[in-house]
Design an enzyme around this catalytic site. Sequence first.
Site, short mmCIF file in Angstrom:
data_model
loop_
_atom_site.label_atom_id
_atom_site.label_comp_id
_atom_site.label_asym_id
_atom_site.label_seq_id
_atom_site.Cartn_x
_atom_site.Cartn_y
_atom_site.Cartn_z
NE ARG A 226 -4.76 -84.46 8.39
CZ ARG A 226 -4.49 -85.39 8.60
NH1 ARG A 226 -5.16 -84.99 9.30
NH2 ARG A 226 -3.73 -87.02 8.20
CG HIS A 274 -0.18 -83.31 13.72
ND1 HIS A 274 0.08 -83.58 11.76
CD2 HIS A 274 -0.91 -85.15 13.25
CE1 HIS A 274 -0.75 -83.88 11.38
NE2 HIS A 274 -1.76 -84.96 11.83
#
Length: 311
Positions: A226, A274
Amino acid sequence: MDAQGKTVVLFACFGVRPEPWLAAFDQTAPDFDWRVWPDSGAKEEVDYVVVWAQPDGFLRQFPNLRAVLCIGAGVDRILQDSDLPDVPIARMRDAGLTQGMVEFVLARVLHYHRLMPAYEAQQREGVWRQLAAPLAGERTVGILGLGQLGGACATRLAANGFSVRGWSRTPKDLPGVAAFDGPIEVFLEPCEVVVCLLPLTPATRGVLNARTLSHLSGASLINVGRGAHLVEADLIPALDAGHLSNATLDVFATEPLPAGHPFWSDPRITVTPHASALTPPGTAGPTIVANIRRHLAGEALLDLVDRDAGY
């Protein structure tokens, strides 16, 4: 449950195209009443929500919600909801998702291991010079996080001959992987490539920072966990100081990465959107359906989230 007695499942995955998912769901569970947000119908009819990147307070509006199923392995966005209903939450454990992450991590580790950044720099300068790369067994790769994805990546890298170290909150036993659960600084010191695949919890937020990165020497960083694992302001100084040589970042504090952000233009940093391991609907859709059927039969959901642990 709808007026015909069907189980109602709402697909509420923000920023995700629903069509491939609905095709997978319809093949495996035509007996369910599938709905796509914002067309939820009567909110009291919704039994299950399949979710990703939902707004804060979103789930509270469904009074008869029985469970939440996430299409990703990370559930930090769900757990950060300040008004989260007291229902079971299942994270995604899917072979296709795992395979995608293993492929991405292996590709980036090999890229750094075989000195490709140096060759790319030589190409820009028109330099023809061979560089000797060590054998895989002479290259130490550290994996932060040995859960579903981190464990699979660590095992594959070990199978490819790398010297692999893994760090986790609790001890793990994986073939070919030296497992650690002590201070991260000590763990990082011998690592030449570091892969972050930790869950995001209060304890792991900002774990990659000026202090921890200073224990590295010319290492390559791959963050596919993350964005909040990395203190972004500390990355370029760590590169300038030689603690890091390169970095691959697939996750960021703000997504999409804002235009003009210094990471875009730094040749030492590879930016991906991502996309290291997108959940494939063809394999994950049946996984979600099977978990719902299991719950409807009175069994506990698989891959339940521990709210206290944060994953």
